[in-house]
Design an enzyme around this catalytic site. Structure first.
Site, PDB file in Angstrom:
ATOM      1  CG  ASP A  95      61.269  22.382  70.554  1.00 44.59           C
ATOM      2  OD1 ASP A  95      61.047  22.041  71.745  1.00 44.59           O
ATOM      3  OD2 ASP A  95      62.215  23.117  70.243  1.00 44.59           O
ATOM      4  CG  ASP A 269      58.947  27.809  64.885  1.00 42.94           C
ATOM      5  OD1 ASP A 269      58.979  26.900  64.049  1.00 42.94           O
ATOM      6  OD2 ASP A 269      59.911  28.079  65.639  1.00 42.94           O
ATOM      7  CB  CYS A 307      53.230  49.561  61.732  1.00 37.30           C
ATOM      8  SG  CYS A 307      52.890  48.389  63.066  1.00 37.30           S
ATOM      9  CB  CYS A 309      51.749  47.794  66.391  1.00 34.30           C
ATOM     10  SG  CYS A 309      53.353  48.532  66.711  1.00 34.30           S
ATOM     11  CB  CYS A 312      53.801  52.178  64.855  1.00 42.06           C
ATOM     12  SG  CYS A 312      55.174  51.082  64.423  1.00 42.06           S
ATOM     13  CG  HIS A 338      57.280  47.289  64.980  1.00 44.10           C
ATOM     14  ND1 HIS A 338      56.252  47.865  64.268  1.00 44.10           N
ATOM     15  CD2 HIS A 338      58.212  46.921  64.062  1.00 44.10           C
ATOM     16  CE1 HIS A 338      56.554  47.859  62.977  1.00 44.10           C
ATOM     17  NE2 HIS A 338      57.736  47.296  62.823  1.00 44.10           N
TER      18      HIS A 338
HETATM   19 ZN    ZN Z   1      54.428  48.903  64.693  1.00 38.85          ZN
END
Ligand code: ZN
Length: 380
Positions: A95, A269, A307, A309, A312, A338
């Site tokens: 930025d 963002d 999820c 990921c 998880c 996560h």
């Molecule tokens: Zn997750």
């Protein structure tokens, strides 16, 4: 001139203004619409670059103001630029520093030349101008640099907004002239104008006449109602060229990512997912989850049963709750991972919904599951 960063429009969704595209940068090509994690001090708090890559983050954002004050742009230049310094070989957007000067510093004085203010760390007097902001960003070596602008607070009078928006347009021209490395670093212009359509139109006209390689929409998500933000987006994006990327600054709640995409935004963002993670709050398919709550003490299921990921797959709510309550860094790493994964995956699903021309159905399903359709739904 060939721009360092270019946008390739793949398709526009049939029922909305949503766009599926690709952003080509000197550090890789990324699918849009996308969410960019924020790494204020040349690090996305608690995450390593390897983890960011693993979760599919393409472009990250870093803050010029913070790196200017500490460690100083010359140290980053000496390291070979920000990519080298932080060992990140994908895209980086910086930025302009303007937002921090206006939000962190209480004492400031704006003139045509630039902004006088006091460093929020030690009170030292500093002066930031469009040229200085670009010089710092050139030293940092980001793929995408942002024009130095003023983001007036909300609410704001028409007269103040008009003076500010016109000055931002003049600053944009100075920023463009100051970029000494356009072959490797693209500068995006920022459309301002607050909640005034007339000023948004004027700002878009001023900036598009300068032919920036990309455009951001600034001055939204600064406290105005969500309906106002969506209305201004729907009004502003059609004023921008379709062959350039559009970036909505500072927006990262799941509902706003979807609603912004519907109105033609390609890049987002926000510190939201990482900031709330350090507070123990998680985004899940079933809405917001506050892991500190007592009800999770014996809950050995994952943060989000939808999820996939690594957090998880491997850790339970009970364990993460224990870590967060004990103030263990690892707990914050898990919630951060996560949350970022959740938003990156959400944008992946949004892209596939655009591909299938079913984004409005997807929005309905997602909002229902997340709880946004309930009358007292929280912001995220
Ligand atoms: Zn997750």
């Amino acid at each position: 001139m060939n721009h360092a960063v270019t946008y390739e429009l793949i398709k526009t969704e049939k029922h909305t203004g949503a766009r599926l595209g690709r952003l080509h940068t000197p550090h890789g090509t990324f699918d849009t619409p996308m969410f960019m994690p924020v790494g204020t001090q040349a690090t996305v708090k608690t995450m390593s670059p390897r983890e960011l890559k693993e979760m599919g983050a393409g472009v990250i954002l870093s803050n010029t103001y913070h790196l200017w004050l500490r460690p100083g742009e010359e140290i980053v230049r000496e390291a070979g630029g920000l990519h080298q310094f932080m060992n990140w070989d994908q895209g980086i957007l910086t930025d302009s520093g303007g937002f921090q000067v206006f939000s962190l510093s209480k004492l400031r004085d704006i003139s045509e030349e630039g902004v006088h203010f006091r460093n929020h760390l030690n009170g030292e007097k500093l002066f930031l101008t469009p040229e200085k902001s670009i010089a710092i960003q050139n030293a940092l070596g980001s793929d995408i640099m942002m024009a130095f602008d003023e983001c007036p607070p909300y609410p704001c009078s028409f007269d103040y907004m008009k003076t500010s928006t016109e000055r931002t347009s003049r600053w944009a021209e100075r920023c463009l002239a100051a970029n000494i490395n356009p072959e490797m670093q693209s500068l995006f212009g920022i459309v301002q104008g607050g909640g005034f359509k007339e000023l948004r139109e004027q700002s878009a006209r001023d900036l598009t006449s300068l032919d920036f390689p990309g455009y951001a929409i600034g001055g939204l998500s600064v406290g105005e109602p969500k309906e106002t933000m969506n209305e201004m987006l729907a009004f502003t994006t059609p004023l921008l060229p379709s062959d350039k990327p559009r970036y909505l600054m500072g927006v990262g709640s799941p509902d706003s990512l979807i609603d912004g995409t519907i109105r033609g935004i390609d890049m987002f963002d926000c510190v939201l997912p990482t900031r709330i993670a350090r507070n123990g709050t998680c985004m899940t398919s079933h809405g917001r989850l506050v892991i500190r709550n007592a009800k999770y003490a014996h809950d050995f299921g994952p943060l989000d049963d939808q999820c996939d990921c690594t957090v998880c797959k491997n850790y339970s709510r009970a364990y993460i709750r224990h870590l967060v309550k004990a103030n263990e860094t690892f707990g914050f790493r898990l919630t951060t991972y996560h949350n970022l994964y959740f938003l990156i995956k959400l944008m992946k699903r949004v892209r596939s919904a655009i591909m299938d021309d079913r984004l409005l159905d997807f929005r309905e399903e997602f909002f229902e599951s997340y709880g946004f359709n309930q009358p007292n739904a929280k912001n995220f």
